[in-house]
Design a protein around this motif. Structure first.
Motif, short mmCIF file in Angstrom:
data_model
loop_
_atom_site.label_atom_id
_atom_site.label_comp_id
_atom_site.label_asym_id
_atom_site.label_seq_id
_atom_site.Cartn_x
_atom_site.Cartn_y
_atom_site.Cartn_z
N SER A 24 27.62 3.59 -68.47
CA SER A 24 26.81 3.26 -67.85
C SER A 24 25.30 3.21 -68.54
O SER A 24 24.46 3.14 -68.15
N GLN A 28 22.49 -0.46 -70.38
CA GLN A 28 20.84 -0.30 -69.62
C GLN A 28 20.15 -1.35 -70.63
O GLN A 28 19.97 -2.51 -71.31
N TYR A 93 24.23 7.41 -65.76
CA TYR A 93 22.95 7.13 -65.03
C TYR A 93 23.29 6.24 -63.66
O TYR A 93 24.09 5.81 -63.80
N ASN A 95 21.59 3.05 -62.68
CA ASN A 95 21.40 1.72 -62.51
C ASN A 95 21.03 2.16 -63.94
O ASN A 95 21.37 2.52 -65.13
N ASN A 97 18.61 0.05 -65.33
CA ASN A 97 17.30 0.07 -65.63
C ASN A 97 16.81 1.02 -65.57
O ASN A 97 15.08 1.66 -65.88
N VAL A 98 16.95 2.76 -65.50
CA VAL A 98 17.08 3.85 -65.97
C VAL A 98 15.73 4.30 -66.59
O VAL A 98 14.75 5.10 -66.14
N SER A 101 12.79 2.94 -66.51
CA SER A 101 11.92 3.64 -65.66
C SER A 101 11.43 4.38 -66.66
O SER A 101 9.62 4.46 -65.83
N TYR A 115 13.61 15.36 -62.71
CA TYR A 115 13.65 13.94 -62.01
C TYR A 115 14.61 14.53 -60.97
O TYR A 115 15.74 14.78 -61.57
N GLY A 149 19.04 15.20 -65.06
CA GLY A 149 17.44 14.67 -64.47
C GLY A 149 15.84 15.13 -65.32
O GLY A 149 14.28 14.91 -65.44
N TYR A 190 12.71 9.85 -58.03
CA TYR A 190 13.53 8.85 -57.54
C TYR A 190 14.30 9.69 -58.84
O TYR A 190 13.64 9.88 -60.06
N VAL A 192 17.54 9.95 -61.02
CA VAL A 192 18.26 9.05 -62.68
C VAL A 192 19.30 9.54 -63.15
O VAL A 192 19.76 8.42 -63.61
N ALA A 193 20.59 9.93 -62.20
CA ALA A 193 21.80 10.21 -62.47
C ALA A 193 22.32 10.34 -61.61
O ALA A 193 22.59 11.08 -60.46
#
Length: 293
Positions: A24, A28, A93, A95, A97-98, A101, A115, A149, A190, A192-193
Motif C-alpha cells: 500500500s 503511492q 493505507y 488507497n 492517493n493518501v 491528499s 484523520y 491516522g 476522510y 486514511v488507513a
C-alpha cells in the motif's frame, strides 16, 4: 521543495500481513516518503518480505527490543522527514492517493493532524469507521485518536518520544502530554488507513491486555497529577464499570457468547446489515482475497 513524510513500522514475525502494508506504500502517487522499519529480530519470513520491498524501504534495523514503543523510538531517532506517521504491520493505507491528499493539509505548517481510520474485523471481514471527532476533554478521560491516522511534525515527536516502559498506552500518553503543554490538533474527516482490530490493544474486557491498560492509565494519571474527575471519567466512559456489574450487561454477554458458540454472529450481522463487508481497490488485500499482480 516537497515535504517529506517518514513512515515508521514496527515488525516482529509479521510475515502473514506485512506484504499488504508495504504494498500500500509502494504504489503511492506521492513519492517523497521515507519508510523506516524497526524489526524485533523476527524468525519468520518478515525480513525476506522487507528485502522484496527494498525499493520503498529506506532504512531497516533488525535487533531485539523491549516492545513496540522502543521500536517506535528507534524509528523516530532515524527519521529525517518533515512529518512522521506510524502504521501497524497488519494495517495498510486506504488507497494510493493518501499521501498526495494529506500533503495538501500540511500547508498551514501545523504540528499534528488527525484523520479517521477504517477498522476491519479479521475474521468476519466487516468494517466500520473509527472517527476522530473527539475534543480535549474526551482525551483527558482516556479516549484516544486513531493512531494510524495521526501525522505529527518530526520535531514534536523527537521532543516527546514514547514512554517505552508502557506496553499499551504510550501513544495516548504522548498525545496527553502534548495537549497539556498547549499543543493543538487539527482534524480532517476522510479516512486514511485500514486498521486490523486484532492488535495488542484490541483485547476483550478482563483480558490481560485490558488489565495492563488499566494499570498503565492509573499510573499515568498519578504521575501527571490530573484532577480526580478525569480519572473517574476514564473509569466510567472507557471501561463502563457500572454496566459491567449490571444484569443487563450479563445478559448481553451471555447472548453474545451463545451466538459465537453456535456461529450465528455472521448470519445476524448480514441479516440486519449492522456492518458493511470490506471492499477496496488495493492491488494486494488479504481481506478481499487479492494478492497482487
Amino acid at each position: 521543495m516537497k515535504l517529506k513524510i517518514s513512515i515508521i513500522i514496527a515488525t516482529f514475525n509479521s510475515g502473514k500481513t506485512l506484504k499488504q502494508t508495504l504494498d500500500s506504500i509502494r504504489h503511492q502517487t506521492y513519492k517523497n516518503i521515507e519508510l523506516i522499519i524497526i524489526d524485533g529480530l523476527s524468525s519468520d519470513n518478515t525480513l525476506d518480505i522487507i528485502k522484496e520491498y527494498s525499493d520503498v524501504v529506506t532504512k531497516c534495523i533488525s535487533e531485539r527490543d523491549s516492545g513496540i514503543y522502543e521500536a517506535f523510538n528507534k524509528g523516530i531517532e532515524l527519521a529525517t522527514g518533515d512529518y512522521i506517521g506510524f502504521i501497524g504491520s497488519d494495517d495498510c493505507y486506504i488507497n494510493y492517493n493518501v499521501f498526495e491528499s494529506i500533503i495538501n493539509d500540511f500547508i498551514d505548517d501545523i504540528d499534528m493532524i488527525s484523520y479517521p481510520i477504517v477498522c476491519i474485523d479479521e475474521y468476519y471481514k466487516n468494517e466500520y469507521i473509527f472517527f476522530n471527532n473527539i475534543d480535549k476533554e474526551d482525551i483527558l478521560t482516556g479516549k484516544m485518536l486513531p493512531h494510524p491516522g495521526l501525522f505529527v511534525k518530526t520535531r514534536i515527536m523527537k521532543k516527546y518520544m514514547f514512554n517505552d516502559k508502557n506496553k499499551i498506552i504510550s501513544d495516548y500518553e504522548f498525545l496527553l502530554r502534548y495537549l497539556i503543554d498547549g499543543g493543538v490538533v487539527k482534524f480532517r474527516d476522510y479516512p486514511v488507513a485500514y486498521f486490523s482490530n486484532s492488535g495488542v490493544s484490541s483485547g476483550n474486557f478482563n483480558s490481560e491486555s485490558w488489565k495492563c491498560e488499566i494499570s498503565e492509565h492509573l499510573t499515568l494519571y498519578k504521575n501527571l497529577k490530573l484532577e480526580q474527575k478525569y480519572l473517574f471519567g476514564y473509569l466510567n466512559k472507557v471501561f463502563k464499570y457500572e454496566d459491567m456489574i449490571s444484569i443487563e450487561y450479563s445478559v448481553k454477554l451471555l447472548i453474545k457468547n451463545l451466538l459465537k458458540k453456535f456461529e450465528l454472529v455472521e448470519f445476524i450481522k448480514r441479516f440486519f446489515r449492522i456492518k458493511r463487508k470490506h471492499k477496496c481497490n488495493l492491488k494486494y488485500c488479504r481481506w478481499c482475497g487479492r494478492y497482487g499482480e
